[in-house]
Design an enzyme around this catalytic site. Sequence first.
Site, PDB file in Angstrom:
ATOM      1  CG  HIS A 169       0.198  -1.371 -13.867  1.00 10.88           C
ATOM      2  ND1 HIS A 169      -0.564  -1.230 -15.005  1.00 10.88           N
ATOM      3  CD2 HIS A 169      -0.660  -1.760 -12.893  1.00 10.88           C
ATOM      4  CE1 HIS A 169      -1.827  -1.526 -14.727  1.00 10.88           C
ATOM      5  NE2 HIS A 169      -1.914  -1.853 -13.444  1.00 10.88           N
TER       6      HIS A 169
ATOM      7  N   GLY B  85      -3.664  -0.329  -4.818  1.00 11.07           N
ATOM      8  CA  GLY B  85      -2.325  -0.055  -5.337  1.00 11.07           C
ATOM      9  C   GLY B  85      -2.462   0.752  -6.615  1.00 11.07           C
TER      10      GLY B  85
ATOM     11  CG  HIS C 187      -1.863  -5.515 -10.218  1.00  9.52           C
ATOM     12  ND1 HIS C 187      -2.885  -6.227 -10.808  1.00  9.52           N
ATOM     13  CD2 HIS C 187      -2.045  -4.219 -10.610  1.00  9.52           C
ATOM     14  CE1 HIS C 187      -3.638  -5.410 -11.529  1.00  9.52           C
ATOM     15  NE2 HIS C 187      -3.149  -4.178 -11.427  1.00  9.52           N
ATOM     16  CD  GLU C 188      -0.354  -1.416  -8.551  1.00 11.30           C
ATOM     17  OE1 GLU C 188      -0.238  -0.815  -9.635  1.00 11.30           O
ATOM     18  OE2 GLU C 188      -1.449  -1.803  -8.105  1.00 11.30           O
TER      19      GLU C 188
ATOM     20  CD  GLN D 176      -2.641   1.311 -12.562  1.00 10.46           C
ATOM     21  OE1 GLN D 176      -2.036   1.151 -11.510  1.00 10.46           O
ATOM     22  NE2 GLN D 176      -3.850   0.808 -12.760  1.00 10.46           N
TER      23      GLN D 176
ATOM     24  CB  CYS E  73      -6.412  -3.785 -13.399  1.00 13.38           C
ATOM     25  SG  CYS E  73      -5.267  -2.514 -13.947  1.00 13.38           S
ATOM     26  CG  LEU E  74      -7.581   1.083  -9.565  1.00 18.88           C
ATOM     27  CD1 LEU E  74      -6.835   2.179  -8.817  1.00 18.88           C
ATOM     28  CD2 LEU E  74      -9.026   0.999  -9.086  1.00 18.88           C
TER      29      LEU E  74
HETATM   30  C1  LIG Z   1      -4.786  -7.447  -6.144  1.00 18.01           C
HETATM   31  S1  LIG Z   1      -3.687  -6.340  -6.857  1.00 18.01           S
HETATM   32  C2  LIG Z   1      -4.781  -5.047  -7.430  1.00 18.01           C
HETATM   33  C3  LIG Z   1      -4.136  -3.727  -7.528  1.00 18.01           C
HETATM   34  C4  LIG Z   1      -4.932  -2.771  -8.363  1.00 18.01           C
HETATM   35  N1  LIG Z   1      -4.143  -1.627  -8.597  1.00 18.01           N
HETATM   36  C5  LIG Z   1      -4.146  -0.961  -9.769  1.00 18.01           C
HETATM   37  O1  LIG Z   1      -4.665  -1.283 -10.796  1.00 18.01           O
HETATM   38  C6  LIG Z   1      -6.217  -2.368  -7.671  1.00 18.01           C
HETATM   39  O2  LIG Z   1      -6.197  -1.557  -6.749  1.00 18.01           O
HETATM   40  N2  LIG Z   1      -7.333  -2.932  -8.141  1.00 18.01           N
HETATM   41  C7  LIG Z   1      -8.635  -2.664  -7.543  1.00 18.01           C
HETATM   42  C8  LIG Z   1      -9.738  -2.951  -8.539  1.00 18.01           C
HETATM   43  C9  LIG Z   1      -8.817  -3.543  -6.324  1.00 18.01           C
HETATM   44  O3  LIG Z   1      -8.188  -4.595  -6.213  1.00 18.01           O
HETATM   45  N3  LIG Z   1      -9.682  -3.108  -5.399  1.00 18.01           N
HETATM   46  C10 LIG Z   1     -10.008  -3.903  -4.254  1.00 18.01           C
HETATM   47  C11 LIG Z   1     -10.671  -3.047  -3.174  1.00 18.01           C
HETATM   48  O4  LIG Z   1     -11.822  -2.415  -3.664  1.00 18.01           O
HETATM   49  C12 LIG Z   1     -10.928  -5.063  -4.655  1.00 18.01           C
HETATM   50  O5  LIG Z   1     -11.044  -5.988  -3.840  1.00 18.01           O
HETATM   51  O6  LIG Z   1     -11.528  -5.031  -5.749  1.00 18.01           O
HETATM   52 FE   LIG Z   2      -3.634  -2.426 -12.473  1.00 18.72          FE
END
Ligand SMILES: CSCC[C@H](NC=O)C(=O)N[C@@H](C)C(=O)N[C@@H](CO)C(=O)O
Ligand SMILES: [Fe+2]
Length: 208
Positions: free
Chosen positions: A153, A59, A149-150, A64, A107-108
């Site tokens: 943000h 997501g 989560h989003e 972001q 979180c990215l």
């Molecule tokens: C569980 S909600 C996480 C949403 C987040 N979006 C933005 O920050 C996100 O994509 N985080 C990643 C670190 C994530 O959850 N990635 C997955 C797949 O690689 C993971 O299991 O870590």
């Molecule tokens: Fe995030």
Amino acid sequence: MDDEIASLEDLRFQSPLKIVEYPDPILRKRNKQIDTFDENLKKLVHEMFDVMYKTNGIGLAAPQVGVNVQLMVFNPAGKRGEGQETVLVNPRVYSYSKETVLFHEGCLSLPRIYADVERPESVKIDARDVNGSRFSVNLSRLPARVFQHEFDHLQGILFFDRTTDEFLETIRVQLEALEKKYEDKTGLPSPEKVEKKEAAAGFGKINH
Ligand SMILES: CSCC[C@H](NC=O)C(=O)N[C@@H](C)C(=O)N[C@@H](CO)C(=O)O
Ligand SMILES: [Fe+2]
């Protein structure tokens, strides 16, 4: 809810998109409503999915990638061509389930940091799609988790704002490393510090 409308300038972005990391103040800014549904918005959505897949995300919210507007994309499958891609513009929550669940969230914008976060199991929302059409949807399980989560943000909230002070201690070193990285890169003092969490958390009180 913030009713300020984004101008064309607010919706401008540079390709390729880059992920904005904590403690960049962009992540704490207000995010404006979108009322221009044009080719620029479609390109932004396409590029958000691109950078989300490239960085192993499931997501992504527009702040972001440095665009402070009410827009998120997600695909719990995390791969182009698999699962379902969802685009939500100006999302609003109607109701949350009483039942809550814990999930190990990352979180990215906070690379390699994970925390168990408790959130409602399901959520009823309405939003516009990329063409501006309104729709409602009930989300549960992982889609509900990613949405919340989003959605955080879009309110300037980061997932560690929802953890206990005890847990925060366990990720303090990683947060401080990101603060130092920001200071080294920009030459500016970090706009927030982990020990000042109470004062810096988003721009509204967290409700659940
Ligand atoms: C569980 S909600 C996480 C949403 C987040 N979006 C933005 O920050 C996100 O994509 N985080 C990643 C670190 C994530 O959850 N990635 C997955 C797949 O690689 C993971 O299991 O870590
Ligand atoms: Fe995030």
